[in-house]
Design an enzyme around this catalytic site. Structure first.
Site, PDB file in Angstrom:
ATOM      1  N   ASP A  44       0.352   3.164  14.740  1.00 40.18           N
ATOM      2  CA  ASP A  44       0.066   4.422  13.212  1.00 40.18           C
ATOM      3  C   ASP A  44      -0.978   3.159  11.804  1.00 40.18           C
ATOM      4  OD1 ASP A  44       2.154   6.156  13.730  1.00 40.18           O
ATOM      5  OD2 ASP A  44       3.372   4.628  12.779  1.00 40.18           O
ATOM      6  N   ASN A 116      -1.189   6.161   2.814  1.00 39.48           N
ATOM      7  CA  ASN A 116       0.188   5.983   2.839  1.00 39.48           C
ATOM      8  C   ASN A 116       1.048   5.854   1.024  1.00 39.48           C
ATOM      9  OD1 ASN A 116       0.831   6.583   6.051  1.00 39.48           O
ATOM     10  ND2 ASN A 116       1.560   4.808   6.151  1.00 39.48           N
ATOM     11  N   THR A 157       7.919   7.367   4.416  1.00 39.50           N
ATOM     12  CA  THR A 157       8.778   6.325   5.957  1.00 39.50           C
ATOM     13  C   THR A 157       8.753   4.904   6.263  1.00 39.50           C
ATOM     14  OG1 THR A 157       8.314   7.295   7.245  1.00 39.50           O
ATOM     15  CG2 THR A 157      10.124   8.191   6.727  1.00 39.50           C
ATOM     16  N   SER A 162      11.296   0.815   2.883  1.00 39.80           N
ATOM     17  CA  SER A 162      11.496  -0.645   3.211  1.00 39.80           C
ATOM     18  C   SER A 162      12.561  -0.879   1.650  1.00 39.80           C
ATOM     19  CB  SER A 162      10.703  -1.319   3.881  1.00 39.80           C
ATOM     20  OG  SER A 162      10.437  -1.310   5.654  1.00 39.80           O
TER      21      SER A 162
END
Length: 257
Positions: A44, A116, A157, A162
């Site tokens: 990723d 992200n 995600t 987290s």
């Protein structure tokens, strides 16, 4: 079968380099400058690196990632055979990066994209104090915390999850605003807001309580305020096997333990 000009790029991980060596004799690949599609071999993190290179060069191409890394949440399975058929049948997902306008306490200005998330993080043992504004209106006069982040659906995600943030469906056109270890107000757990939302975060006591801003993997230290918006002018396209789509993975993450 579709005819494409396909570029092949790989991370420096041994598994990715081995996969590249296997694929190159099997297919006719072109240089990135001539390509209309990119195959990325790695994890990723490498996929994000490839997408950021496209944003920097202002030439975006569809990317079909194959996992030769660790997690590979944004990647397809690696298989050397029938690659052209897989590309012909692949599903497209459009993601819009974030744009962060970052100003430091020395009045240096930076504009960074993020696929992200954009996060604000305390630099020292002292908690950060942040004013949180949404669409020009102050929503929190003072958030005392370790940090705060704005996440896209594609990144929901990752760090966002987290930090106990919500998982967002890829096509939801929503953003997650998630605090990191909030102390005051203790019961605030964040917000889910439309993609068109404009955020501004002002660092209170910026010299005494220094804060950095991180756009994916790029960090600017000692900031005084950050403005975050979605950049719809530079859409990015990810390609997935029909039986292994990103929307299915995001749905499954909501039932994982």
């Amino acid at each position: 079968m579709m005819q494409r000009n396909i570029a092949l790029v790989a991370s420096n991980a041994p598994a990715a380099l081995e996969a590249e060596a296997e694929l190159r004799p099997m297919y006719d690949f072109v240089d990135m400058a001539e390509a209309d599609l990119v195959i990325a071999l790695g994890g990723d993190g490498f996929l994000l690196h490839v997408l950021h290179q496209m944003l920097d060069r202002r030439r975006t191409l569809p990317v079909f990632g194959m996992n030769r890394g660790s997690v590979g949440f944004l990647m397809n399975d690696f298989r050397a055979e029938a690659l052209l058929e897989r590309l012909s049948n692949a599903s497209q997902y459009i993601i819009h990066p974030l744009s962060g306008e970052i100003t430091t306490i020395d009045n240096e200005r930076h504009i960074l994209p993020a696929i992200n998330e954009i996060s604000l993080l305390r630099e020292t043992r002292q908690a950060a104090k942040l004013e949180v504004m949404v669409n020009g209106k102050t929503m929190l006069d003072e958030l005392i915390c370790d940090g705060l982040l704005v996440s896209t659906p594609a990144g929901s995600t990752a760090y966002n999850l987290s930090a106990n943030g919500p998982i967002l469906p890829l096509e939801s056109a929503l953003l997650a605003l998630t605090p990191i270890s909030p102390f005051r107000p203790r019961r605030w757990r964040g917000a889910i807001l439309p993609e068109a939302t404009s955020f501004q975060f002002n660092v209170l006591e910026a010299v005494k309580r220094p804060v950095s801003a991180v756009a994916d993997q790029r960090e600017i230290r000692d900031i005084k305020h950050v403005r975050v918006t979605a950049d719809r002018s530079r859409p990015l396209t990810l390609l997935f096997d029909p039986d292994h789509g990103l929307d299915d993975r995001i749905a499954m993450e909501q039932f994982a333990f």
